[in-house]
Design an enzyme around this catalytic site. Structure first.
Site, mmCIF file in Angstrom:
data_model
loop_
_atom_site.group_PDB
_atom_site.id
_atom_site.type_symbol
_atom_site.label_atom_id
_atom_site.label_comp_id
_atom_site.label_asym_id
_atom_site.label_seq_id
_atom_site.Cartn_x
_atom_site.Cartn_y
_atom_site.Cartn_z
ATOM 1 N N LYS A 59 -3.914 5.817 -8.695
ATOM 2 C CA LYS A 59 -4.300 5.457 -10.058
ATOM 3 C C LYS A 59 -5.728 5.928 -10.378
ATOM 4 O O LYS A 59 -6.001 6.301 -11.512
ATOM 5 C CB LYS A 59 -4.197 3.954 -10.266
ATOM 6 C CG LYS A 59 -5.048 3.210 -9.291
ATOM 7 C CD LYS A 59 -5.350 1.797 -9.664
ATOM 8 C CE LYS A 59 -6.411 1.344 -8.672
ATOM 9 N NZ LYS A 59 -6.899 0.035 -8.881
ATOM 10 N N THR A 60 -6.606 5.914 -9.404
ATOM 11 C CA THR A 60 -7.962 6.369 -9.690
ATOM 12 C C THR A 60 -7.933 7.835 -10.074
ATOM 13 O O THR A 60 -8.633 8.280 -10.984
ATOM 14 C CB THR A 60 -8.878 6.170 -8.467
ATOM 15 O OG1 THR A 60 -8.765 4.818 -8.039
ATOM 16 C CG2 THR A 60 -10.323 6.455 -8.830
ATOM 17 N N ASP A 247 -9.474 -0.877 -15.611
ATOM 18 C CA ASP A 247 -8.831 -0.855 -14.295
ATOM 19 C C ASP A 247 -8.584 -2.298 -13.835
ATOM 20 O O ASP A 247 -9.239 -3.213 -14.315
ATOM 21 C CB ASP A 247 -9.759 -0.132 -13.314
ATOM 22 C CG ASP A 247 -9.036 0.250 -12.043
ATOM 23 O OD1 ASP A 247 -7.802 0.093 -12.000
ATOM 24 O OD2 ASP A 247 -9.700 0.718 -11.104
ATOM 25 N N GLU A 248 -7.686 -2.494 -12.897
ATOM 26 C CA GLU A 248 -7.387 -3.820 -12.349
ATOM 27 C C GLU A 248 -7.115 -4.818 -13.473
ATOM 28 O O GLU A 248 -7.617 -5.939 -13.477
ATOM 29 C CB GLU A 248 -8.558 -4.325 -11.484
ATOM 30 C CG GLU A 248 -9.025 -3.377 -10.412
ATOM 31 C CD GLU A 248 -8.086 -3.322 -9.209
ATOM 32 O OE1 GLU A 248 -6.973 -3.885 -9.306
ATOM 33 O OE2 GLU A 248 -8.449 -2.700 -8.216
ATOM 34 N N GLN A 293 -0.752 -7.308 -7.237
ATOM 35 C CA GLN A 293 -2.066 -7.382 -6.603
ATOM 36 C C GLN A 293 -2.994 -8.335 -7.336
ATOM 37 O O GLN A 293 -4.210 -8.271 -7.190
ATOM 38 C CB GLN A 293 -2.706 -5.993 -6.522
ATOM 39 C CG GLN A 293 -1.943 -5.048 -5.606
ATOM 40 C CD GLN A 293 -2.651 -3.729 -5.430
ATOM 41 O OE1 GLN A 293 -3.773 -3.678 -4.952
ATOM 42 N NE2 GLN A 293 -2.001 -2.651 -5.836
ATOM 43 N N ARG A 649 -3.520 -1.860 2.408
ATOM 44 C CA ARG A 649 -4.781 -1.125 2.574
ATOM 45 C C ARG A 649 -4.684 -0.103 3.699
ATOM 46 O O ARG A 649 -5.553 0.737 3.853
ATOM 47 C CB ARG A 649 -5.957 -2.061 2.902
ATOM 48 C CG ARG A 649 -6.287 -3.142 1.887
ATOM 49 C CD ARG A 649 -6.517 -2.613 0.525
ATOM 50 N NE ARG A 649 -5.302 -2.725 -0.246
ATOM 51 C CZ ARG A 649 -5.094 -2.064 -1.383
ATOM 52 N NH1 ARG A 649 -6.017 -1.255 -1.853
ATOM 53 N NH2 ARG A 649 -3.979 -2.201 -2.048
#
Length: 819
Positions: A59-60, A247-248, A293, A649
């Site tokens: 996504k980044t 974001d997030e 998340q 992760r």
DNA sequence: TCAGATGTTATTTTT
DNA sequence: TAACATCTGA
């Protein structure tokens, strides 16, 4: 590039459904190497776009390419872009990557956290509503201190109020955009508790205002209030930001959501005049998130923001990114299996093209130290195998778990670094030094002033402090002014002198940062130096006979070094800038990727990061899920997401570990395997020591050296399949902890585990020991019981062994027998 | 006012 | 355990 200097007014039209066939010519290089969904997310042009981005789905990359595309095609100036990230580190990384794509740094872009962006806006506009631009930011510790005072003053503790309750409730309300007045309107004043809480809330808000200070929550909510109260101010920012990216998004709270709503509104005067501006009214909004998340509900994050995005922004496009570019299939399968136990979610399955990879390694230690030793040993092996230390991370649920890990790491000479935890800036001596700076920057900051009034000791006690505060209030003057006029208080000559001296020092330092000073504001380091020297703060620490004070003095010196570094990086940086930056640092922000050390952090800080090898420690009931979450609605589900975040992760290797006993506040308690462990399909895990095997000869020292075939791993772990329950081989049953807070956890699986584990684990049952008894321990040999403490399952025998000396043993499970 | 002693109590995650 | 509050005597 020359196109970037001449932005076209006409947006480049890209047909989102047309794929890459006839795409924008400039886009090609930005789209290379992206999968179709990623491309669409980069290329789509519309008012609203939701990118549902599974863990590790790039996504980044999508975000940075999208921003770069907007600028490169001339659709937007850099200054028209506002990108919100969760941490400063993420912001810096994004800025760098966009710059890299563009081949130059894009000046004027706002890429920052919610909090930093709001501070920036508030500093500019503070004077509109009764604050000055030099306001202070109160961190949580400051808020606590303030609430503590208020509770004491109002004697609210007689109502059973605790500091954490009150701060938590205030914070929650502010995140919902309530203030003391609006809350009072709905409050039930017949309830004395509620009436008292309103009092506290009022007093707290008033104190902040008087101190010219904002707390963390204010930064967001006050910006929203500002926009609502002053439409022309809001309009300034609505006009400026044409493309907003968040974001997030799953971790935004209501206040943050409202802020975004305000910013994406069409500037009013446009609507009035009926003009369709070229930007099409409100700014375009892109949000990226993954509801799996979402791990910040406890702090007000509202998952509905992302779930209901399409309803909030009709016509929004949704793009799903499910292909994972980070982890092996084994790791993803484990993650998928675990998260699928959360009902009430859109099904989403991560997949990868890289292959299964290695199995997940499991280990059950006898104690937290044993577990830590396992982690250390495995890290050493990985390192010998060529993995760099900084590609390895150790995660845990609570900060207190670092202790055992650190002890073992130090002993094993492993280079490591703890992120977060007792942060540098939370140390008392650093807060003292910072309070000096705050008191200089913001003369109204009573909290800061109070903190330094008698630090170092000047003989100014609580009585004097009250006198000063009363004097300031009666005469409606600032604290500082009251200090200058200390003589009027007719205190003792010694105390008066001390006050005057401190006032003089602060005044002198204030002159140093006066913008109209010849030569401009003095650098922060110089101000701090003057303050520390003239207050004799460091000198006092050095003269102390408490050995810890030497370390404290060094910490202050370290802070001085930090200010120098700050001055070097920001030649124009003011004292205010420094204070702001320090208040808003996140735990991960000081993560140095090239440090060459293993990183230790909580699962929360781990979000957004990735490592070749990940150790997930303390996977036990009451820790993960944490005991405190059991009562909360949705608690166990959120804890599961946390576990999921931890798993995802890992790139190549995943290690999951737990301990059978865990030391907490000096006591040792029995720990049970986490319910989430069973949710990982058994065939994905190779247990070096499974919960069932751990009893066999396990001891703190020996558990690591014994030979382990590992072939038993599957069997002992297989309590789920082995116990012949009706769940069969299908998907694990959900609803186990479905949120209706069953006190001891999920009924069936839990008892299976409990039986299974205690069946194999040594259980001495009600073995009674009294002082004088002789016992034999599997590792320590023979010894004599000195005393027995604790009750029930927590009874501890204090034993002196002939061979190894004094030990404390948990009677229930120690490998001992009475002689 | 302050240092030291003694007693008490709580321990989730964080911008 | 350790941070913290409260108490005591100087």
């Amino acid at each position: 590039m020359s196109d970037t200097t001449t932005p076209r007014l006409q947006p480049v039209v890209v047909d989102p459904s047309g794929g890459s066939a006839g795409g924008a010519p400039e886009g090609d290089e930005l789209l290379a190497g992206l999968n179709p969904e990623q491309r669409e997310a980069v290329v789509y042009r519309g008012q609203a776009l939701l990118i549902v981005a599974g863990a590790g789905s790039g996504k980044t990359r999508v975000l940075t390419h999208r921003i770069a595309g907007l600028i490169k095609s001339g659709e937007a100036w850099p200054s028209q872009i506002l990108a919100i990230t969760f941490t400063n580190k993420a912001a810096a990384e994004m800025r760098e990557r966009v710059g890299h794509l563009l081949g130059q740094v894009a000046e004027g872009m706002w890429i920052s956290t919610f909090h930093s962006a709001c501070v920036r806006i508030l500093r500019r506009e503070a004077e509109n509503f009764g604050f000055t631009k030099s306001f202070t930011i109160y961190d949580s510790a400051d808020s606590r201190a303030l609430v503590k005072r208020i509770i004491k003053d109002l004697q609210a503790d007689t109502f059973g109020f605790t500091v954490s309750q009150v701060t938590a409730k205030i914070s929650k309300l502010k995140n919902e955009l309530a203030d003391a007045d609006s809350y009072a309107r709905t409050a039930n004043f017949n309830d004395p508790q509620e009436a008292m809480f309103v009092e506290c809330f009022r007093a707290y808000s008033r104190a902040l205002r008087e101190a010219n200070a904002f707390d963390f929550d204010d930064l967001i909510s006050q910006t929203v209030f500002l926009f609502r109260a002053f439409p022309q101010v809001a309009e300034k920012y609505q006009r400026r930001f044409r493309h907003i990216l968040v974001d997030e998004y799953q971790d935004t709270n209501h206040a943050q959501y409202s802020l975004i709503r305000e910013l994406t509104k069409a500037p009013e005067s446009n609507e009035l005049s009926g003009l369709a501006s070229f930007g099409g009214g409100g700014a375009s909004l892109t949000v990226v998130g993954d509801s799996d998340q979402s791990i910040y509900a406890f702090r007000g994050a509202d998952i509905r923001n992302i779930v209901e995005f399409e309803r909030d922004f009709p016509g929004a496009r949704v793009v799903l990114l499910e292909q994972n570019y980070r982890s092996t299939q084994n790791i993803l399968s484990a993650a998928n299996a675990v998260i699928s136990n959360n009902f009430d979610r859109k099904d989403k399955k991560l997949w990868t093209a890289v292959g299964d990879g290695e199995k997940i390694i499991g280990f059950t230690g006898y104690s937290g130290h044993d577990e830590a030793q396992f982690v250390a040993d495995e890290i050493a092996k990985l390192h010998e195998g060529g993995m760099a230390y900084n590609d390895i991370a150790v995660f845990y649920r609570t900060n207190s778990q670092t202790r055992a890990l650190e002890e073992i790491f130090i002993r094993s000479a492993l280079p490591y670094r703890v992120l977060g935890g007792t942060k540098f800036y939370e140390r008392a001596e650093i807060k003292d030094a910072m309070a000096y700076l705050s008191a200089v920057a913001n003369p109204f900051d009573g909290l800061a002033l109070r903190r330094i009034l008698n630090t170092p000791k000047r003989g100014i006690g609580p009585a004097t402090e009250t006198a000063l505060a009363g004097f300031a209030e009666r005469n409606e003057i600032s604290y500082r002014e009251a200090m200058r006029r200390a003589k009027e208080l007719s205190l003792g000559p010694k105390v008066t002198g001390a006050i005057l001296q401190l006032a003089g020092l602060l005044d002198e330092a204030s002159e140093l940062v006066d913008p109209s000073r010849v030569g401009g504001e003095a650098p922060v380091s110089e101000v701090l130096q003057v303050l520390m020297e003239r207050s004799a703060y460091v000198a006092t620490l050095r003269a102390s006979r408490d050995p810890q004070d030497e370390a404290r003095a060094e910490n202050v010196e370290e802070l001085l070094a930090v200010t120098k570094e700050f001055n070097r990086n920001n030649p124009d940086g003011t004292l205010l800038d420094f204070l702001t930056e320090v208040s808003l640092v996140a735990a991960v922000d000081d993560l140095d990727d090239s440090s060459g050390t293993v990183s230790l952090m909580t699962l929360h800080t781990a979000k957004g990061l990735e490592y070749d090898a990940v150790f997930l420690t303390g996977v036990e009931e009451d820790l993960l899920p944490h005991r405190m979450s059991a009562g909360e609605p949705g608690g166990p589900a959120e804890e599961r997401r946390l576990f999921y975040v931890g798993i995802t992760r890992a790139r190549k290797r995943l290690f999951i570990s737990l301990a059978m006993t865990r030391a907490q506040f000096g006591e040792t308690a029995v720990a049970m395997p986490s319910r989430y462990l069973q949710e990982i399909p058994a065939e994905l895990v190779e247990w070096i020591q499974s919960p069932g095997m751990a009893s066999r000869g396990g001891s703190e020292t020996r558990a690591l050296n014994g030979s382990r075939g590992g072939s038993y791993g599957g069997v002992s772990y297989g309590s789920r399949s082995g116990s012949g329950s009706s769940s069969g081989s299908g998907s694990p049953r959900f609803g186990a902890d479905g949120g209706y807070g069953l006190p001891p956890g999920p009924p069936r699986p839990k008892t299976e585990w409990a039986n299974r584990v205690t069946g194999q684990v040594r259980d001495n049952g009600d073995l009674t020991l009294v002082p004088g008894d002789r016992i034999k321990h599997a590792d320590f040999g023979e010894g004599r019981v000195n005393q027995v403490t604790g009750e029930g399952a927590k009874r501890v025998a204090h034993v002196t062994f002939e061979a190894v000396g004094a030990k404390k043993l948990l009677i229930k499970i120690a490998p001992i027998e009475k002689l």
